[in-house]
Design a protein around this motif. Structure first.
Motif, mmCIF file in Angstrom:
data_model
loop_
_atom_site.group_PDB
_atom_site.id
_atom_site.type_symbol
_atom_site.label_atom_id
_atom_site.label_comp_id
_atom_site.label_asym_id
_atom_site.label_seq_id
_atom_site.Cartn_x
_atom_site.Cartn_y
_atom_site.Cartn_z
ATOM 1 N N GLU A 34 45.264 17.246 47.943
ATOM 2 C CA GLU A 34 45.988 18.241 47.280
ATOM 3 C C GLU A 34 47.377 18.060 46.783
ATOM 4 O O GLU A 34 48.224 17.754 47.846
ATOM 5 C CB GLU A 34 45.767 19.774 47.817
ATOM 6 C CG GLU A 34 46.119 20.699 46.958
ATOM 7 C CD GLU A 34 45.684 21.912 47.513
ATOM 8 O OE1 GLU A 34 46.148 23.209 46.835
ATOM 9 O OE2 GLU A 34 44.937 22.254 48.491
ATOM 10 N N GLY B 287 42.528 26.211 44.335
ATOM 11 C CA GLY B 287 41.359 25.786 43.639
ATOM 12 C C GLY B 287 40.805 24.752 43.967
ATOM 13 O O GLY B 287 41.035 23.895 44.903
ATOM 14 N N PRO C 88 40.795 20.793 44.153
ATOM 15 C CA PRO C 88 41.914 19.775 43.709
ATOM 16 C C PRO C 88 41.543 18.831 42.845
ATOM 17 O O PRO C 88 42.149 17.991 42.264
ATOM 18 C CB PRO C 88 42.476 19.212 45.324
ATOM 19 C CG PRO C 88 41.518 19.538 46.195
ATOM 20 C CD PRO C 88 40.770 20.949 45.666
ATOM 21 N N ALA D 225 41.461 19.956 39.264
ATOM 22 C CA ALA D 225 42.626 20.090 38.808
ATOM 23 C C ALA D 225 43.338 18.990 38.309
ATOM 24 O O ALA D 225 44.081 18.723 37.348
ATOM 25 C CB ALA D 225 43.649 20.949 39.835
#
Length: 302
Positions: free
Chosen positions: A62, A89, A91, A94
């Motif tokens: 993350e 959320g 990672p 994202a």
């Protein structure tokens, strides 16, 4: 055991976001079939060990995306997502949703490892993959949000996504035998409480069966045949070891961390019918009894 697995590794490459306990078990199986194996971990020491063993290892976490995602993911035919979502959320989604979407033309199979926690508390009732998703814990909500995000991306990019909802995982080094041996096992009793569980090798068998018989868009519960009260599993582990079982502790009086207590907030029996009927999986460890018995030599030798 998988009926007619037919998983051939010629020219295949498995990339695992999160080469942890469950992913490593699948990677070991597929490597034996000729797959190239690559994946991520969080520390340089583990990455070095993986590389020494012939695995392409990349650092990821993350807030720390892949340095060169195009190079890391190049040639990937099979993708396993096993990094859990955090407060911010998922990672992987994202940082690399776009990179993964670009794999679509070559990608043959993609899997997200979720949890049966997305079903929430069912008061001990049975759940199937058709049961409405209604998480009751923060972790369950995060998992459901991650499932939905990956499903939406798969629909847009035409990715061959499969979702696997795992029950409580046990196996070498992570089981109630180890807890009895080191004195950390407790028999906490909450009337009506049952959990489902699954041996890590049976997780790998289910994933391998899905690779051989892909059904993009499908979700699968991954658990054994017998949901059971947790105190019964501890008692059986003690019996196998020839030791006295720890005393029973009423749940209301048990000193538990917030995370441990949250596990007792949900009780359900999870059906594994779909993995048996659709994927042809015959579990090597259909209940905790077979699983713990097979782990005895490993644990006693530690």
């Amino acid at each position: 055991m998988v009926k007619g697995s037919g998983v051939n590794g010629d020219g295949k490459r498995l990339f695992c976001f999160g080469l942890g306990y469950s992913a490593a078990s699948l990677a070991h199986r597929l490597r034996a079939r000729g797959y190239a194996i690559a994946g991520t971990c969080r520390g340089e020491e583990k990455a070095a060990r993986l590389r020494a063993g012939g695995v392409e290892a990349y650092l990821f976490g993350e807030g720390r995306p892949l340095d060169d995602p195009a190079a890391a993911l190049a040639g990937t035919t099979h993708l396993l997502l096993s990094v859990p979502p955090g407060e911010a959320g998922d990672p992987v989604f994202a940082a690399h949703a776009g990179d993964i979407a670009r794999l679509a033309p070559r990608l043959e199979w993609m899997a997200y490892l979720s949890t049966t926690g997305v079903y929430g508390d069912r008061g001990g009732d049975w759940v199937t993959e058709e049961t409405p998703l209604a998480p009751t814990t923060e972790r369950g909500h995060r998992r459901l949000e991650a499932e939905e995000a990956w499903r939406a991306l798969a629909a847009r990019a035409r990715l061959p996504l499969h979702i696997f909802r795992l029950a409580g995982i046990y196996g070498p080094g992570r089981n109630q035998l180890r807890g009895v041996i080191d004195g950390t096992a407790r028999r906490i009793v909450k009337p009506g409480q049952v959990f489902s569980r699954i041996h890590v090798e049976d997780i790998a068998a289910v994933l391998e069966a899905s690779i051989a018989h892909p059904h993009p868009g499908a979700a699968y519960n991954v658990c054994d045949d017998e949901p059971a009260p947790p105190q019964d599993v501890v008692a059986h582990a003690a019996h196998l070891l020839g030791r006295e079982a720890p005393p029973e502790i009423e749940f209301a009086r048990a000193e538990l961390s917030p995370m441990a207590r949250s596990f007792y907030a949900e009780s359900k029996r999870v059906s594994n019918r779909r993995i048996r009927e659709e994927l042809g999986v015959e579990l090597r460890y259909p209940t905790y009894r077979e699983g713990l018995a097979a782990l005895m030599a490993d644990e006693e030798g530690r």
